[in-house]
Design a protein around this motif. Structure first.
Motif, PDB file in Angstrom:
ATOM      1  N   THR A   1      -4.021  -6.664   8.837  1.00 50.28           N
ATOM      2  CA  THR A   1      -2.746  -6.157   8.332  1.00 50.28           C
ATOM      3  C   THR A   1      -3.041  -4.827   7.643  1.00 50.28           C
ATOM      4  N   GLU A   2      -2.350  -3.779   8.043  1.00 48.78           N
ATOM      5  CA  GLU A   2      -2.586  -2.471   7.432  1.00 48.78           C
ATOM      6  C   GLU A   2      -2.276  -2.518   5.939  1.00 48.78           C
ATOM      7  N   PRO A   3      -3.160  -1.971   5.102  1.00 48.98           N
ATOM      8  CA  PRO A   3      -2.883  -1.900   3.668  1.00 48.98           C
ATOM      9  C   PRO A   3      -1.818  -0.842   3.363  1.00 48.98           C
ATOM     10  N   ALA A   4      -1.425  -0.790   2.098  1.00 48.31           N
ATOM     11  CA  ALA A   4      -0.475   0.235   1.675  1.00 48.31           C
ATOM     12  C   ALA A   4      -1.100   1.619   1.778  1.00 48.31           C
ATOM     13  N   HIS A   5      -2.397   1.701   1.441  1.00 42.55           N
ATOM     14  CA  HIS A   5      -3.092   2.997   1.478  1.00 42.55           C
ATOM     15  C   HIS A   5      -4.590   2.766   1.588  1.00 42.55           C
ATOM     16  N   VAL A   6      -5.269   3.651   2.311  1.00 38.57           N
ATOM     17  CA  VAL A   6      -6.729   3.633   2.417  1.00 38.57           C
ATOM     18  C   VAL A   6      -7.237   5.049   2.195  1.00 38.57           C
ATOM     19  N   ASP A   7      -8.265   5.168   1.352  1.00 36.27           N
ATOM     20  CA  ASP A   7      -8.859   6.466   1.067  1.00 36.27           C
ATOM     21  C   ASP A   7     -10.368   6.358   1.282  1.00 36.27           C
ATOM     22  N   PHE A   8     -10.904   7.243   2.129  1.00 35.87           N
ATOM     23  CA  PHE A   8     -12.343   7.271   2.390  1.00 35.87           C
ATOM     24  C   PHE A   8     -12.980   8.415   1.620  1.00 35.87           C
ATOM     25  N   ALA A   9     -14.158   8.150   1.037  1.00 33.14           N
ATOM     26  CA  ALA A   9     -14.901   9.178   0.309  1.00 33.14           C
ATOM     27  C   ALA A   9     -16.384   8.888   0.464  1.00 33.14           C
ATOM     28  N   GLU A  10     -17.219   9.769  -0.085  1.00 30.10           N
ATOM     29  CA  GLU A  10     -18.663   9.577   0.018  1.00 30.10           C
ATOM     30  C   GLU A  10     -19.119   8.290  -0.652  1.00 30.10           C
ATOM     31  N   ASP A  11     -18.387   7.870  -1.685  1.00 26.39           N
ATOM     32  CA  ASP A  11     -18.803   6.670  -2.419  1.00 26.39           C
ATOM     33  C   ASP A  11     -18.135   5.400  -1.917  1.00 26.39           C
ATOM     34  N   GLY A  12     -17.520   5.436  -0.725  1.00 21.28           N
ATOM     35  CA  GLY A  12     -16.970   4.218  -0.141  1.00 21.28           C
ATOM     36  C   GLY A  12     -15.526   4.338   0.290  1.00 21.28           C
ATOM     37  N   MET A  13     -14.839   3.210   0.246  1.00 22.94           N
ATOM     38  CA  MET A  13     -13.463   3.106   0.717  1.00 22.94           C
ATOM     39  C   MET A  13     -12.622   2.451  -0.372  1.00 22.94           C
ATOM     40  N   ARG A  14     -11.486   3.063  -0.689  1.00 26.21           N
ATOM     41  CA  ARG A  14     -10.541   2.482  -1.641  1.00 26.21           C
ATOM     42  C   ARG A  14      -9.326   1.986  -0.877  1.00 26.21           C
ATOM     43  N   VAL A  15      -9.016   0.702  -1.072  1.00 23.28           N
ATOM     44  CA  VAL A  15      -7.932   0.058  -0.338  1.00 23.28           C
ATOM     45  C   VAL A  15      -6.872  -0.393  -1.336  1.00 23.28           C
ATOM     46  N   THR A  16      -5.633   0.036  -1.127  1.00 22.53           N
ATOM     47  CA  THR A  16      -4.526  -0.403  -1.957  1.00 22.53           C
ATOM     48  C   THR A  16      -3.742  -1.457  -1.196  1.00 22.53           C
ATOM     49  N   ALA A  17      -3.670  -2.638  -1.784  1.00 21.21           N
ATOM     50  CA  ALA A  17      -3.037  -3.783  -1.120  1.00 21.21           C
ATOM     51  C   ALA A  17      -1.522  -3.740  -1.282  1.00 21.21           C
ATOM     52  N   ILE A  18      -0.849  -4.347  -0.336  1.00 22.11           N
ATOM     53  CA  ILE A  18       0.597  -4.526  -0.402  1.00 22.11           C
ATOM     54  C   ILE A  18       0.890  -5.755  -1.254  1.00 22.11           C
ATOM     55  N   GLU A  19       1.894  -5.654  -2.123  1.00 24.23           N
ATOM     56  CA  GLU A  19       2.289  -6.787  -2.949  1.00 24.23           C
ATOM     57  C   GLU A  19       2.638  -7.984  -2.062  1.00 24.23           C
TER      58      GLU A  19
ATOM     59  N   ARG B   1       1.209  -8.844  -7.276  1.00 30.49           N
ATOM     60  CA  ARG B   1       1.545  -7.525  -7.835  1.00 30.49           C
ATOM     61  C   ARG B   1       1.357  -6.431  -6.798  1.00 30.49           C
ATOM     62  N   GLU B   2       1.868  -5.239  -7.144  1.00 29.25           N
ATOM     63  CA  GLU B   2       1.619  -4.070  -6.317  1.00 29.25           C
ATOM     64  C   GLU B   2       0.561  -3.200  -6.986  1.00 29.25           C
ATOM     65  N   ASN B   3       0.026  -2.275  -6.225  1.00 29.19           N
ATOM     66  CA  ASN B   3      -0.928  -1.270  -6.720  1.00 29.19           C
ATOM     67  C   ASN B   3      -2.314  -1.806  -7.058  1.00 29.19           C
ATOM     68  N   LEU B   4      -2.722  -2.945  -6.500  1.00 31.97           N
ATOM     69  CA  LEU B   4      -4.121  -3.329  -6.610  1.00 31.97           C
ATOM     70  C   LEU B   4      -4.928  -2.434  -5.662  1.00 31.97           C
ATOM     71  N   THR B   5      -5.880  -1.701  -6.208  1.00 32.16           N
ATOM     72  CA  THR B   5      -6.771  -0.878  -5.392  1.00 32.16           C
ATOM     73  C   THR B   5      -8.192  -1.370  -5.583  1.00 32.16           C
ATOM     74  N   VAL B   6      -8.854  -1.694  -4.486  1.00 28.51           N
ATOM     75  CA  VAL B   6     -10.231  -2.184  -4.511  1.00 28.51           C
ATOM     76  C   VAL B   6     -11.149  -1.095  -3.965  1.00 28.51           C
ATOM     77  N   HIS B   7     -12.203  -0.788  -4.724  1.00 31.30           N
ATOM     78  CA  HIS B   7     -13.188   0.208  -4.312  1.00 31.30           C
ATOM     79  C   HIS B   7     -14.373  -0.510  -3.664  1.00 31.30           C
TER      80      HIS B   7
END
Length: 195
Positions: A13-31, A172-178
């Motif tokens: 299931t596609e997350p709300a947002h995904v951000d890739f960087a040198e230090d990994g991936m940040r995933v923001t989950a959908i409520e 909840r909304e706006n949980l972001t996991v690094h």
């Protein structure tokens, strides 16, 4: 250990947002994202954000992430999938005000095991799933502490299986996991470290 590229996986299931960087991936989950089948609650939730790729027999997969949870049932770790009704999720879940280490094993219906791990908040957590023979062995640790056995569960050795990092935010909304790493290696040689 061999790194798995974040781009190698496919989302369940596609997350709300995904951000890739040198230090990994940040995933923001959908409520209200979650994975569960029937037991006790009566519902089926299959909206987890799991990034999966092939998980071969006699290999292991590790996922690492920074633990920073604060809401009921925030969760992240590793997801192992055979099909819609056969899967395992294991990692950390915020339950009743404390971070807990556990697993949900689903074979038509889900079960749930959970054990508090106070003091893991704010640390780097690694969850390892090792596939060998007819079993999946799950271990976890904070930072470089010794591995803790989380679960040994049956897994058909002939099954086509995928695995990778996952997160959910049921309340909840706006949980972001690094997530900092996603790796593979040979399966663990033994269930017990002294064997």
């Amino acid at each position: 250990m061999t790194d798995i590229a974040w781009t190698e996986g496919t989302w369940t299931t596609e997350p709300a947002h995904v951000d890739f960087a040198e230090d990994g991936m940040r995933v923001t989950a959908i409520e209200k994202s979650d994975a569960w089948r029937i037991t006790s609650y009566g519902f089926i939730h299959d909206t987890e954000h799991a990034l999966l790729t092939s998980f071969e027999q006699e290999t292991a997969v590790e996922v690492s992430f920074h633990l920073d949870f604060s809401a009921q049932f925030d969760q992240a770790g590793i997801f192992v999938r055979v099909d819609d009704a056969t899967w395992i999720k294991a990692g950390i879940e915020w339950s009743d005000g404390v971070e807990s280490l556990g697993a949900v094993v689903t074979r038509g219906v889900s079960d749930w095991s959970l054990s508090p791990v106070p003091g893991w908040d704010g640390r780097l957590v690694t969850v390892r799933a090792s596939r060998s023979g007819d079993a999946l062995t799950v271990r976890a640790r904070a930072d470089n502490q010794p591995w803790r056995l989380v679960r040994v569960a049956p897994l058909d050795p002939e099954a086509v299986v995928t695995a990778g990092p996952f997160c959910c935010a049921p309340s909840r909304e706006n949980l972001t996991v690094h997530f900092t790493s996603w790796r593979t290696s040979a399966a663990d040689a033994s269930l017990h470290p002294d064997s």
